[in-house]
Design an enzyme around this catalytic site. Structure first.
Site, mmCIF file in Angstrom:
data_model
loop_
_atom_site.group_PDB
_atom_site.id
_atom_site.type_symbol
_atom_site.label_atom_id
_atom_site.label_comp_id
_atom_site.label_asym_id
_atom_site.label_seq_id
_atom_site.Cartn_x
_atom_site.Cartn_y
_atom_site.Cartn_z
ATOM 1 C CG ASP A 51 19.007 27.480 -22.698
ATOM 2 O OD1 ASP A 51 19.984 27.468 -21.929
ATOM 3 O OD2 ASP A 51 17.832 27.579 -22.313
ATOM 4 C CG ASP B 204 21.143 25.043 -18.316
ATOM 5 O OD1 ASP B 204 21.103 25.879 -17.389
ATOM 6 O OD2 ASP B 204 20.572 25.209 -19.406
#
Length: 185
Positions: free
Chosen positions: A138, A156
């Site tokens: 991330d 995401d």
């Protein structure tokens, strides 16, 4: 009442079109999402070290901050087996999604775009779960000051955008079905 041409066209499309997953366009969209996700995560790992050090992109609002998520969305974690549990769950969810949305993707162009975007995002994070012992990469960090959203990635974002497309497609189909029911009455 006169018949609704959109409802009639949608019904005709159902019997004529293959489900989106049977088309080349579907798999091109999946591949594009996976490739963009993979490239951006690779760049993040290469250029954003050490972990957890913010790099300002748009002031303090948008930053790139390398983090690894060994769990699932919003940091959900199920212990040491999380990596493989969530990998298995991703495969099951994608399989169910493809079956559950086959008819909808015949009826709705928005769903025919949304589903492969979701699938591409799910595969992007699945690739990380398999190849990265630390977890899913991330790096997109949005917020103001200490009020920040969870750090996320392109996959995401794809899952979120695709899910919004599916919600809108379902809403549109519901409106068409209601119109067809009114016309039939």
């Amino acid at each position: 009442m006169k018949p609704n041409p959109r409802a009639a066209a949608a019904t005709a499309t159902l019997s004529d079109a293959p489900p989106a997953a049977a088309t080349m366009t579907f798999w091109v969209i999946v591949l594009v999402v996976v490739v963009i996700d993979f490239i951006t995560k690779s760049l993040a790992v290469e250029h954003l070290t050490p972990r957890h050090i913010p790099h300002r992109i748009i002031g303090d609002v948008v930053r790139f901050t390398l983090a690894y998520n060994p769990g699932a969305a919003f940091g959900m974690h199920l212990g040491p087996g999380s990596r493989w549990i969530f990998a298995t769950l991703a495969v099951v969810i994608v399989s169910v999604l493809l079956k559950a949305t086959a008819e909808l993707t015949r009826l709705s162009k928005l769903a025919a775009i949304g589903v492969p975007i979701v699938v591409g995002g799910a595969i992007g994070n699945l690739v990380d779960r398999i190849r990265m012992r630390e977890g899913v990469v991330d790096f997109i960090d949005i917020g103001i000051g200490n009020t920040r959203f969870w750090t996320f990635n392109v996959a995401d974002s794809a899952v979120t955008i695709g899910a919004v497309c599916l919600i809108l497609a379902l809403w549109e189909q519901d409106k068409l079905q209601q119109a067809a029911a009114r016309d039939a009455a």
